[in-house]
Design a protein around this motif. Structure first.
Motif, PDB file in Angstrom:
ATOM      1  N   GLY A  57     -90.165  57.014  80.755  1.00  0.00           N
ATOM      2  CA  GLY A  57     -89.264  57.672  79.808  1.00  0.00           C
ATOM      3  C   GLY A  57     -90.083  58.318  78.718  1.00  0.00           C
ATOM      4  N   GLU A  74     -87.804  63.309  81.636  1.00  0.00           N
ATOM      5  CA  GLU A  74     -89.029  62.495  81.546  1.00  0.00           C
ATOM      6  C   GLU A  74     -89.304  61.789  82.878  1.00  0.00           C
ATOM      7  N   GLU A  77     -90.944  64.139  85.162  1.00  0.00           N
ATOM      8  CA  GLU A  77     -92.352  64.344  84.806  1.00  0.00           C
ATOM      9  C   GLU A  77     -93.211  63.135  85.188  1.00  0.00           C
ATOM     10  N   GLU A  78     -92.697  61.941  84.901  1.00  0.00           N
ATOM     11  CA  GLU A  78     -93.537  60.736  85.024  1.00  0.00           C
ATOM     12  C   GLU A  78     -93.440  60.074  86.392  1.00  0.00           C
ATOM     13  N   ASP A 130     -97.310  63.924  85.834  1.00  0.00           N
ATOM     14  CA  ASP A 130     -97.984  63.106  84.823  1.00  0.00           C
ATOM     15  C   ASP A 130     -98.904  62.043  85.419  1.00  0.00           C
ATOM     16  N   GLU A 134    -100.464  61.067  81.671  1.00  0.00           N
ATOM     17  CA  GLU A 134     -99.716  60.156  80.800  1.00  0.00           C
ATOM     18  C   GLU A 134     -99.496  58.797  81.457  1.00  0.00           C
TER      19      GLU A 134
END
Ligand code: GTP
Ligand code: MN
Ligand code: MN
Ligand code: MN
Ligand code: MN
Ligand code: MN
Length: 195
Positions: A57, A74, A77-78, A130, A134
């Motif tokens: 998140g 999110e 992306e993740e 990501d 991340e």
């Protein structure tokens, strides 16, 4: 309500607050560790870029998208996985003390099929933009406590981002994934052996 907790609606009224939305994805499983120890549930967290554990998140600007739309973005992306988060997935919203500007953390949970969790893990390690940036990787939370003390107790003795450890502990009991007694025992053990 726990300290700092507030409704999703009240949180959105806060002028100047930043908002972060994270989610616990979990599933039941009949799988066993060493063909012996019931794993019971698969619960997903992630190893973040900063070395801390947390949930997938991130930050959402409610003037641009709803909290749930932002969380879905999110997750794309993740995790590289398309999951449409809804209001029904919302669990708690919490003021985070001592952060400026004030941060509100919104916590969601979604029960999935074990097969879907495997898809999430596969996507997170392969197609997620990501991955390796991340997010260093997804991890499953061990819910059992082994005789030597390994399992949930050692997992909880790692370092966590923000109040994600509290979110995990609350959700495990709230959704009946471990009993309050099991959690207490794991915390006691973690305290004795690791800190
Ligand atoms: P960027 O795209 O780099 O901005 O990161 P992000 O949008 O993915 O944000 P991130 O997931 O790091 O979350 C934003 C902030 O929320 C963090 O700086 C932490 O303070 C807090 N945070 C991160 N993960 C969690 C979590 O699992 N639970 C809680 N309660 N807070 C978290
Ligand atoms: Mn992110
Ligand atoms: Mn994030
Ligand atoms: Mn972000
Ligand atoms: Mn980002
Ligand atoms: Mn159960």
């Amino acid at each position: 309500m726990a300290s700092g907790e507030l409704s999703r609606e009240k949180a959105l009224e806060c002028v100047g607050c930043r908002h972060a939305c994270h989610i616990m994805l979990y599933a039941d499983t009949k799988d066993k560790l060493f063909k012996k120890i019931p794993i019971r549930h698969v619960v997903l967290m992630q190893m973040r870029f900063d070395g801390l554990l947390g949930f997938p998140g991130g930050l959402v600007d409610p003037s641009v998208e709803t909290l749930e739309e932002g969380l879905s973005r999110e997750l794309w992306e993740e995790l590289g996985f398309s999951l449409s988060v809804s209001l029904e997935d919302h669990v708690t919203s919490c003021h985070t003390p001592s952060s400026l500007p004030q941060l509100v953390t919104h916590f969601y949970a979604r029960k999935m099929e074990e097969r879907e969790i495997r898809e999430v893990e596969r996507a997170a390690a392969t197609t997620a933009t990501d991955h390796g940036h991340e997010v260093m990787g997804m991890v499953r939370v061990p819910l059992y406590t082994l005789k030597g003390g390994g399992g949930l107790s050692y997992f909880l003795s790692h370092s966590f981002i923000g109040n994600s450890r509290g979110q995990l502990e609350d959700a495990l009991v709230r959704f009946g994934l471990v009993t309050p007694e099991e959690l207490r025992a794991a915390l006691t053990h973690a305290g004795q052996k690791r800190r």
